[in-house]
Design a protein around this motif. Sequence first.
Motif, PDB file in Angstrom:
ATOM      1  N   ASP A 262       1.023  -1.222   0.079  1.00 50.59           N
ATOM      2  CA  ASP A 262       0.190   0.074  -0.037  1.00 50.59           C
ATOM      3  C   ASP A 262       0.911   1.210  -0.007  1.00 50.59           C
ATOM      4  O   ASP A 262       0.599   2.187  -0.810  1.00 50.59           O
ATOM      5  CB  ASP A 262      -0.922   0.012   1.117  1.00 50.59           C
TER       6      ASP A 262
ATOM      7  N   GLN B  84      -7.195   1.114  -4.603  1.00 51.33           N
ATOM      8  CA  GLN B  84      -8.470   1.404  -4.385  1.00 51.33           C
ATOM      9  C   GLN B  84      -9.097  -0.085  -4.178  1.00 51.33           C
ATOM     10  O   GLN B  84      -9.738  -0.372  -3.200  1.00 51.33           O
ATOM     11  CB  GLN B  84      -9.372   2.235  -5.177  1.00 51.33           C
ATOM     12  N   THR B  85      -8.863  -0.927  -5.026  1.00 47.62           N
ATOM     13  CA  THR B  85      -9.286  -2.262  -4.871  1.00 47.62           C
ATOM     14  C   THR B  85      -8.800  -2.901  -3.723  1.00 47.62           C
ATOM     15  O   THR B  85      -9.521  -3.616  -2.885  1.00 47.62           O
ATOM     16  CB  THR B  85      -9.099  -3.133  -6.040  1.00 47.62           C
TER      17      THR B  85
ATOM     18  N   ASN C   2      -7.808  -1.892  -0.853  1.00 45.62           N
ATOM     19  CA  ASN C   2      -8.296  -1.284   0.541  1.00 45.62           C
ATOM     20  C   ASN C   2      -9.793  -1.266   0.635  1.00 45.62           C
ATOM     21  O   ASN C   2     -10.323  -1.584   1.800  1.00 45.62           O
ATOM     22  CB  ASN C   2      -7.686   0.287   0.628  1.00 45.62           C
ATOM     23  N   ASP C   3     -10.476  -0.862  -0.372  1.00 42.69           N
ATOM     24  CA  ASP C   3     -12.012  -0.506  -0.305  1.00 42.69           C
ATOM     25  C   ASP C   3     -12.767  -1.154  -1.497  1.00 42.69           C
ATOM     26  O   ASP C   3     -13.889  -1.006  -1.700  1.00 42.69           O
ATOM     27  CB  ASP C   3     -12.039   0.798  -0.399  1.00 42.69           C
ATOM     28  N   GLY C   4     -12.225  -2.180  -2.194  1.00 37.00           N
ATOM     29  CA  GLY C   4     -12.887  -3.076  -3.241  1.00 37.00           C
ATOM     30  C   GLY C   4     -13.882  -3.730  -2.871  1.00 37.00           C
ATOM     31  O   GLY C   4     -14.103  -4.261  -1.541  1.00 37.00           O
ATOM     32  N   ASP C   5     -14.413  -4.541  -3.908  1.00 37.76           N
ATOM     33  CA  ASP C   5     -15.320  -5.422  -3.751  1.00 37.76           C
ATOM     34  C   ASP C   5     -14.707  -6.778  -2.872  1.00 37.76           C
ATOM     35  O   ASP C   5     -13.503  -6.929  -3.308  1.00 37.76           O
ATOM     36  CB  ASP C   5     -15.962  -6.054  -4.757  1.00 37.76           C
TER      37      ASP C   5
ATOM     38  N   ARG D 230     -10.818  -7.923  -3.758  1.00 38.20           N
ATOM     39  CA  ARG D 230      -9.824  -7.625  -2.915  1.00 38.20           C
ATOM     40  C   ARG D 230      -9.121  -8.784  -2.377  1.00 38.20           C
ATOM     41  O   ARG D 230      -8.062  -9.071  -2.320  1.00 38.20           O
ATOM     42  CB  ARG D 230     -10.567  -6.703  -1.518  1.00 38.20           C
TER      43      ARG D 230
END
Length: 367
Positions: free
Chosen positions: A172, A239-240, A242-245, A249
Motif C-alpha cells: 500500500d 483502491q481495490t 483497500n476498499d474494493g469488492d 480484494r
Amino acid sequence: MGRNARRRHGGPRARGYRPPASIAAAETGALAPEFRAWFGNGGPQEDQSAIMAYVQTVLAVHRELRPRTSATSFTALGIEAAVCLSVDSFCAGDDYFYMPFVTSMSVFTNFLEQTGRWTGTDEQLQELRIFYRRAHLGYAALGPVRGFDWTEPDQSERLELLAGLPVTLRADRLLAALVTRLRDDPTLPWRQAVRAAAALGAPSAPAGEHVLAEVFTTLRGLGLGSFSGTADQLAEIRQTMNDGDADDRLELLEMLAYTFFEVAFSIGCAVTDRDEDSTGYALGRLLAQAASTTGSVSRLVLSNPGVLVPAGQTEETTKLYAEVGRQLEYLHGLGLVVLGKDIAVPLALRRAVLEAWEDVRRDSLAS
C-alpha cells in the motif's frame, strides 16, 4: 542331552537373555547422553527427546527383524521396513508419522557418523543416505494422504488477516508513493519512479537491489509488469486493495502473498545441478509439509543447521540451511510465516503456499 536338558539348565533367559526390543532400548538409552551433547547448540530439549523416542521405536522393531544388528550398525532396507511397521503398529497407519520416523533416524545416523560411533560399513552408510534422501523427496512430492483435513477461514477472516499483513501494508505504501511520483512528474521513466518510491518506502536506507527485488515482486503480485504503469492504474489497484469488492480484494491480496511464496521457492532453481539442492526447494519442501499437515514443523532446521540433512553435516548443507533460515526470517518479517517455537504457516495462507509450491515444482520438472 535329553529333551529337557535346556529347561534344567534354565534356558537362555536364566543366563541373562533379553528380547531384541529391550536390547535396542538399552543401547539407544546408553547413547542418549552423547546424542544430547552432540545435538546441543540451541537444539530444544523437547526435540532431542522426541527424536530419541522415534529412534528407539524404529531400532526396537529393526532388532526384532534383524537380531544380529545393533544401534550403531543397521541397513537401509531394514530401517525402511522398521519405519513402515512402526507407523502401522504404533501410529494406526497414519502416514503423517512416516517422516518424523525417517527424519529422526537420519539425524541419529548423522550423529553416529559424525562422532565416530558408526560401526557399520561405508556402503551401508551410503545406502542409508540414499534412502533418507529418497524418503524426503518422495514425501515432499506426495505429502500425507490421511488424517489432516483442514478448513480455510471464511472470507471475512481471510480478508482481515491478509489486509493486516506487513507485506500488504508495504504494498500500500509503495502504491501511494508511486502514484505521488507519477502525478508529480508524468514524464518520469517507470524505473526511476520505482526507485524513487522504493527510497520513500525505506528512507533510512538506499534503494539497494534487495529493496528493488521486493518492490518488483510486489508489483508483479499486484498484476503489474516490471516496465510500465500509470498513476491512474496504480490508484485503481490501491483502491481495490483497500476498499474494493470483497471478492476482488481477496483475490488481489491472495495473489500478492502467492507471488512472494513463488519467488521464495524459486531461489537458486536452475542454478544448482539439481533444483532440489537449492535454497528455494528446501524452503518450499519445509513450508509445504507444514501447510499440508498440522500447519507447523519443528524449528530444528534453524536451531541446528545441517543436522537434518540425510548426507550428514557438510559445509555446503550448513550454508544451504542457514540461507533457508534467512529466507524464513524474511518471510516472517512480511507476515507470511510465523517463527516461534515452530515454523508455522497461517491457516489463511496454507492454500497459497501449496499452490506456489506445486507450480514451482511443476515448472522445474518441465524445464
